[in-house]
Design a protein around this motif. Sequence first.
Motif, mmCIF file in Angstrom:
data_model
loop_
_atom_site.group_PDB
_atom_site.id
_atom_site.type_symbol
_atom_site.label_atom_id
_atom_site.label_comp_id
_atom_site.label_asym_id
_atom_site.label_seq_id
_atom_site.Cartn_x
_atom_site.Cartn_y
_atom_site.Cartn_z
ATOM 1 N N PRO A 36 3.150 3.968 9.876
ATOM 2 C CA PRO A 36 3.724 2.684 10.307
ATOM 3 C C PRO A 36 3.028 1.519 9.618
ATOM 4 O O PRO A 36 1.827 1.567 9.335
ATOM 5 C CB PRO A 36 3.468 2.677 11.811
ATOM 6 N N VAL A 37 3.798 0.497 9.341
ATOM 7 C CA VAL A 37 3.242 -0.689 8.691
ATOM 8 C C VAL A 37 4.178 -1.864 8.933
ATOM 9 O O VAL A 37 5.386 -1.683 9.108
ATOM 10 C CB VAL A 37 3.059 -0.446 7.169
ATOM 11 N N VAL A 38 3.612 -3.051 8.968
ATOM 12 C CA VAL A 38 4.403 -4.279 9.025
ATOM 13 C C VAL A 38 4.390 -4.902 7.637
ATOM 14 O O VAL A 38 3.327 -5.249 7.110
ATOM 15 C CB VAL A 38 3.829 -5.277 10.055
ATOM 16 N N LEU A 39 5.559 -4.988 7.025
ATOM 17 C CA LEU A 39 5.715 -5.679 5.742
ATOM 18 C C LEU A 39 6.090 -7.125 6.057
ATOM 19 O O LEU A 39 7.217 -7.393 6.476
ATOM 20 C CB LEU A 39 6.804 -5.018 4.902
ATOM 21 N N ARG A 123 -0.367 -16.533 9.500
ATOM 22 C CA ARG A 123 -0.207 -15.187 8.932
ATOM 23 C C ARG A 123 -1.480 -14.368 9.112
ATOM 24 O O ARG A 123 -1.433 -13.163 9.365
ATOM 25 C CB ARG A 123 0.192 -15.283 7.453
ATOM 26 N N GLN A 124 -2.626 -15.028 9.038
ATOM 27 C CA GLN A 124 -3.892 -14.334 9.241
ATOM 28 C C GLN A 124 -4.014 -13.847 10.684
ATOM 29 O O GLN A 124 -4.525 -12.750 10.939
ATOM 30 C CB GLN A 124 -5.062 -15.262 8.893
ATOM 31 N N GLN A 125 -3.538 -14.642 11.620
ATOM 32 C CA GLN A 125 -3.587 -14.238 13.027
ATOM 33 C C GLN A 125 -2.736 -12.997 13.268
ATOM 34 O O GLN A 125 -3.122 -12.118 14.045
ATOM 35 C CB GLN A 125 -3.117 -15.383 13.918
ATOM 36 N N GLU A 132 -6.092 -2.560 10.336
ATOM 37 C CA GLU A 132 -6.201 -3.026 8.952
ATOM 38 C C GLU A 132 -5.143 -2.424 8.035
ATOM 39 O O GLU A 132 -4.643 -3.088 7.129
ATOM 40 C CB GLU A 132 -7.594 -2.693 8.408
ATOM 41 N N THR A 133 -4.779 -1.167 8.273
ATOM 42 C CA THR A 133 -3.835 -0.486 7.383
ATOM 43 C C THR A 133 -2.374 -0.753 7.739
ATOM 44 O O THR A 133 -1.480 -0.247 7.059
ATOM 45 C CB THR A 133 -4.070 1.032 7.418
ATOM 46 N N GLN A 134 -2.133 -1.515 8.798
ATOM 47 C CA GLN A 134 -0.758 -1.679 9.268
ATOM 48 C C GLN A 134 -0.176 -3.063 8.981
ATOM 49 O O GLN A 134 0.827 -3.446 9.583
ATOM 50 C CB GLN A 134 -0.665 -1.363 10.763
ATOM 51 N N GLU A 181 -0.921 -8.425 -0.511
ATOM 52 C CA GLU A 181 -0.964 -7.040 -0.991
ATOM 53 C C GLU A 181 0.150 -6.762 -2.002
ATOM 54 O O GLU A 181 -0.015 -5.943 -2.918
ATOM 55 C CB GLU A 181 -0.836 -6.070 0.188
ATOM 56 N N ILE A 182 1.276 -7.456 -1.828
ATOM 57 C CA ILE A 182 2.412 -7.283 -2.742
ATOM 58 C C ILE A 182 2.901 -8.665 -3.167
ATOM 59 O O ILE A 182 3.219 -9.501 -2.317
ATOM 60 C CB ILE A 182 3.555 -6.497 -2.069
#
Length: 212
Positions: A36-39, A123-125, A132-134, A181-182
Amino acid sequence: MSTSDEYKDHDTSRNIVWHHSSVTHQERIRQKGQKPVVLWFTGLSGSGKSTIANAVEVRLLNLGKHSYLLDGDNIRHGLNKDLSFSDTDRIENIRRIGEVAKLFADSGLIVLTAFISPFVTDRQQIRELLPETQFLEVYIDTPLAICEIRDPKGLYKKARAGAIKNFTGIDSEYQPPLHPEIHIKTEENSIEACAEEIIEKLRQLGYLEGEK
């Protein structure tokens, strides 16, 4: 005093306890065969956030992945329809969607969010809400001049005419990501190429384990 009045006189958060589900986060991950991840797509209005996020989700579906796209305009039709576009309400808009995205990621989904989200601190919040990985920040980098030429909703024209106040990029600041990251540059690539670049990045980082 009524029951409702009694609750108003107390800090209700003291009486709220997190309910732990019998189905664990890891079990949901194993069921879906993905990480799972939030893009978090961010960029100016007209940069292509929603269009590219939609193209990415189509590709995820074709790969047999479980995802959901949270779009800024759609959210303001329901969950956040009570919010304006003032700086204060923009912050609350992002806070709410961050909490929703966190729940979706906990369910094991790949979550795509397409919001201008103009402020670095906001965005940092959201990043700090998640493991960290999500969280992957996806900067849809399109110059303001190009966004104005596209102007798919006619919003820049209205903003320049003074019909829309607090419009990001015109009379409200947009703070670009410092270390996304992208980083997608739409001026140089097609929608399809941008979507493929994001999918390849997810593949490299191991989010698409067990592709069909």
